[in-house]
Design an enzyme around this catalytic site. Structure first.
Site, PDB file in Angstrom:
ATOM      1  N   ASP A 456       0.841  -1.206   0.000  1.00 59.22           N
ATOM      2  CA  ASP A 456       0.000   0.000   0.000  1.00 59.22           C
ATOM      3  C   ASP A 456       0.873   1.252   0.000  1.00 59.22           C
ATOM      4  OD1 ASP A 456      -2.295   1.580   0.179  1.00 59.22           O
ATOM      5  OD2 ASP A 456      -3.122   0.496   1.883  1.00 59.22           O
ATOM      6  N   ASP A 525     -10.994   2.084  -2.662  1.00 56.21           N
ATOM      7  CA  ASP A 525     -11.511   1.847  -1.314  1.00 56.21           C
ATOM      8  C   ASP A 525     -13.030   1.909  -1.302  1.00 56.21           C
ATOM      9  OD1 ASP A 525      -9.118   1.419  -0.057  1.00 56.21           O
ATOM     10  OD2 ASP A 525      -8.835   3.499   0.547  1.00 56.21           O
TER      11      ASP A 525
HETATM   12  C1  GLA Z   1      -5.686   1.972   2.467  1.00 59.27           C
HETATM   13  C2  GLA Z   1      -6.181   0.787   1.660  1.00 59.27           C
HETATM   14  C3  GLA Z   1      -7.205   0.039   2.450  1.00 59.27           C
HETATM   15  C4  GLA Z   1      -6.615  -0.408   3.773  1.00 59.27           C
HETATM   16  C5  GLA Z   1      -6.090   0.793   4.539  1.00 59.27           C
HETATM   17  C6  GLA Z   1      -5.351   0.350   5.780  1.00 59.27           C
HETATM   18  O1  GLA Z   1      -6.675   2.932   2.589  1.00 59.27           O
HETATM   19  O2  GLA Z   1      -6.674   1.183   0.413  1.00 59.27           O
HETATM   20  O3  GLA Z   1      -7.684  -1.074   1.728  1.00 59.27           O
HETATM   21  O4  GLA Z   1      -5.570  -1.302   3.504  1.00 59.27           O
HETATM   22  O5  GLA Z   1      -5.205   1.559   3.733  1.00 59.27           O
HETATM   23  O6  GLA Z   1      -4.842   1.393   6.503  1.00 59.27           O
END
Ligand code: GLA
Length: 711
Positions: A456, A525
């Site tokens: 990420d 998300d």
């Molecule tokens: C990002 C990702 C989510 C999750 C959060 C965790 O927003 O896109 O899917 O993994 O971080 O902090």
């Protein structure tokens, strides 16, 4: 057959791929000029030869002649591919003339020199083994004796045929609303899209598609001419459409020149990222299928990747994870048929909220007193793979990493270090940082049996400084991205069995180059099923379903609440959510501890069905049938390569007005073969399904996933 031809006695080349051709040559003054981009022509002699433009008042031929590597320095005032200057500024810009050409398999490299500046530019062209796709890269070498400072190195300038107006299709979006598809006329002057965020960005991505603007000449999904391209780069980029007088349209694409500079001392080479570009006369659908094939069969690290059904516990347990509670979720996920269990954010030292822990990549001793090994082996015992979330490029000031290396983050000395989500960016441009991260993640992957990593990247850049770098600090933008490629690529090499998911707050870093590092992508998300249909539709313009992570989440959806402060009043059934997410790499993200028996049993059935169809969904050809932005019904179909079967998706989203279900024309089937659609009594030829079509019977907020079979 893909071919590169040098026309006898002349410096003209034609590269052909599928039914498309791209041609260029050297005009009498030694400039490398484009000559053709369009459908393949029957005879070599049909392709135009390189020539200099005619004279017009205030537009001398040398100003007016489009070039393959425009530099502006012969006096034209248009956008340039390449810009820079000698260190003393006595010589600004470049004048490039043909020197030689080096044929190679599938292409040719043309060498250009600026003898005065002492710079060599190599333009490498390739025909790819995919319908109508070509690739182009450029490199710049200093063969002189003085430092040259580069201030812009784009990867390509693409001259459209002289056909009047074009329309640009590009991507527009933001967090939780990625991959919006926009089509707008190319106006006189310039229009640009770009990223200045260090990553590709949620807002757009380095991709363009042009079709003719005039009514009656525009392309559709199934027909019409489309000229398109995408850059293999995951950092700052810029796309410019330029329409000049006389009426000519050029598209420029490359690494962003915003705040960019590169020191090129004698003997060194700067390599620009590759552009993949193409032409089709079969509409936007054919463009997408060419990209999908190229990504799946050429770029992707695993050629025959079939995504495992994933369960991710982030939305269920957030930062509050521990072994016992994850085991409960894992047991439930396995019971539904999940094949991979992923612990997201929250597992590492000190990570009880988003203000601490990033950088310290070992299990939190309070949450996992026995380490992660025992959870991993429990998950394996349940027949699933075990996955973990990481954010290697980030650090919280409240971490051991930051306390021991405060100078490792991107910053300007003396200025406040702006945090975002309470985190700073670790400077991956630095080799010591890369080495540290390699060691840390390598150890984690060696010590614990981990099968899957979600990588990420959760913030935009600020104060983009790199104190201590001995060359121009603005090299940061490129060296950072190359650093990410080095670490990730080397980890892949050392741990070839690990599956990698690309994420940047959802779809903040999605591009062709990331397709070469990761097996799948967390594209947004936003898990709201209706939003998802739009986001998935835009994603599919370039990227294949095999890479498209799609979770079934609990409704109300967290992204609605984060974006608007309230839950969406429209709710989607579990069935509908599956019918949306089954279109890609299916995942589950609900809090399974709260799911009723009926929900678990419905989920089990959907997952089993997905497994029986996923070879078609992830390996087949996509035909978009009706967009989610229009009408009552939206739909798309994945057709197996051998046309023996297909999977049809139809959805009726929320409609403000009472509308009947429209008929969908089912494209992509073999015209003369006979097919049945699940649930329908009739059998019809592929051509009949494409012309008479199929009228789904759906109520509001209903969908269906239907198996189509050849008889
Ligand atoms: C990002 C990702 C989510 C999750 C959060 C965790 O927003 O896109 O899917 O993994 O971080 O902090």
């Amino acid at each position: 057959m893909n071919k590169i031809t040098t026309i006898a006695g002349q410096l003209n080349w034609v590269i052909e791929a599928g039914s498309a051709a791209y041609a260029f040559g050297v005009e009498p003054g030694g400039l490398l000029v484009p000559t053709y981009w369009g459908p393949r022509l029957p005879r070599r002699e049909d392709y135009p030869s390189a020539a200099r433009a005619g004279f017009a008042v205030f537009e001398d031929p040398v100003h007016n002649t489009p070039q393959e590597v425009p530099t502006g320095s012969s006096g034209d005032s248009n956008e340039r591919t390449l810009d820079g200057h000698s260190a003393d500024m006595n010589l600004r810009g470049f004048v490039l003339r043909y020197v030689s050409a080096e044929p190679h398999a599938g292409g040719v490299t043309v060498v250009l020199h600026d003898e005065v500046q002492g710079v060599e530019v190599r333009v490498r062209y390739e025909a790819l083994e995919y319908h109508g796709l070509f690739a182009r890269t450029i490199s710049v070498r200093n063969f002189g004796e003085r430092l040259v400072k580069l201030t812009r190195v784009f990867s390509g300038a693409f001259q459209l045929p002289d056909l009047g107006g074009f329309a640009l299709t590009h991507i527009d979006g933001r967090w939780a609303d990625e991959f919006g598809r926009v089509r707008r006329p190319v106006e006189f002057g310039t229009f640009s899209r770009e990223s200045r965020r260090l990553t590709t960005s949620h807002r757009s991505m380095p991709f363009f598609a042009l079709d003719r603007e005039a009514p009656g000449y525009a392309a559709s999904e199934t027909s019409g001419e489309v000229w398109f391209g995408a850059l293999q780069w995951s950092g700052n980029w810029k796309l410019i459409t330029e329409r000049t007088r006389p009426d000519r349209t050029v598209v420029h694409l490359g690494v962003n020149d915003h705040d960019f500079a590169w020191d090129l001392p004698p003997g060194e080479v700067f390599e620009a990222p590759r552009i993949v570009f193409g032409y089709t006369d079969a509409g936007f659908g054919a463009m997408s299928r060419a990209f999908h094939d190229y990504i799946r069969d050429d770029l992707a690290p695993r050629r025959d990747y079939i995504p495992p059904v994933l369960y991710n516990s982030w939305m269920a347990t957030s930062f509050d994870v521990n072994e016992a509670q994850q085991v409960v979720l894992a047991e439930k996920a396995a019971g539904l048929g999940a094949e991979l269990f992923v612990v997201d954010d929250g597992w590492f030292a000190g990570r009880n909220h988003d203000s601490a822990g990033l950088g310290d990549w070992y299990p939190d001793p309070t949450k996992f007193p026995r380490g992660l090994g025992s959870l991993a082996s429990r998950v394996h015992g349940l027949g699933m793979k075990f996955g973990l979330w990481l954010e290697p490029e980030m650090v919280n000031p409240d971490s051991e990493l930051y306390r021991s290396h405060p100078d490792w983050i991107i910053h300007f000395p003396g200025r406040e270090r702006t945090l975002s989500r309470n985190q700073a960016i670790v400077n991956f441009a630095r080799e010591d940082v890369q080495d540290h991260m390699l060691l840390t993640i390598d150890r984690l992957l060696t010590d614990t049996p981990i099968d899957f990593i979600k990588w990420d990247m959760n913030r935009n850049v600020s104060e983009p400084g790199w104190p201590g770098h001995e060359r121009d600090q603005r090299e940061l933008w490129v060296r950072y991205v190359r650093g990410v490629y080095r670490v990730w690529g080397e980890l892949r090499r050392r741990h070839p069995d690990v599956i990698w998911e690309n994420c940047s707050g959802g779809g903040g870093r999605v591009d062709l180059r990331m397709m070469a590092l990761s097996d799948q992508t967390w594209i947004s998300d936003n898990t709201n099923a209706a939003s998802r249909l739009l986001i998935q539709d835009g994603y599919s313009l370039v990227f294949p379903a095999s890479t498209m992570g799609a979770w079934v989440a609990d409704d109300p959806f967290p992204a609605d609440i984060a974006a608007t402060g309230s839950e969406n009043p429209v709710h989607y059934s579990l069935d509908f959510r599956f019918q949306v997410s089954m279109a890609g790499a299916l995942g589950i993200a609900g809090d399974l501890a709260q799911w009723s028996e009926a929900e678990c049993s419905a989920a089990t059935q959907h997952i089993a069905r997905y497994k029986s169809l996923r070879h078609v969904i992830t390996r087949g050809d996509l035909y978009r049938l009706a967009p989610p932005t229009h009408g009552s019904i939206s739909g798309f179909i994945y057709v197996a390569k051998d046309k023996s079967e297909a999977v049809l998706f139809v959805h009726r989203g929320f409609r403000e007005r009472a509308t009947d279900n429209e008929t969908l024309r089912i494209d992509g089937l073999e015209p003369s073969a006979v097919y049945t659609i699940e649930g329908q009594d009739v059998a019809m030829s592929g051509r009949a399904w494409a012309r008479i079509g199929y009228q789904p019977v759906l109520k509001n907020l209903e969908g269906a996933v239907l198996h189509v079979q050849r008889r």
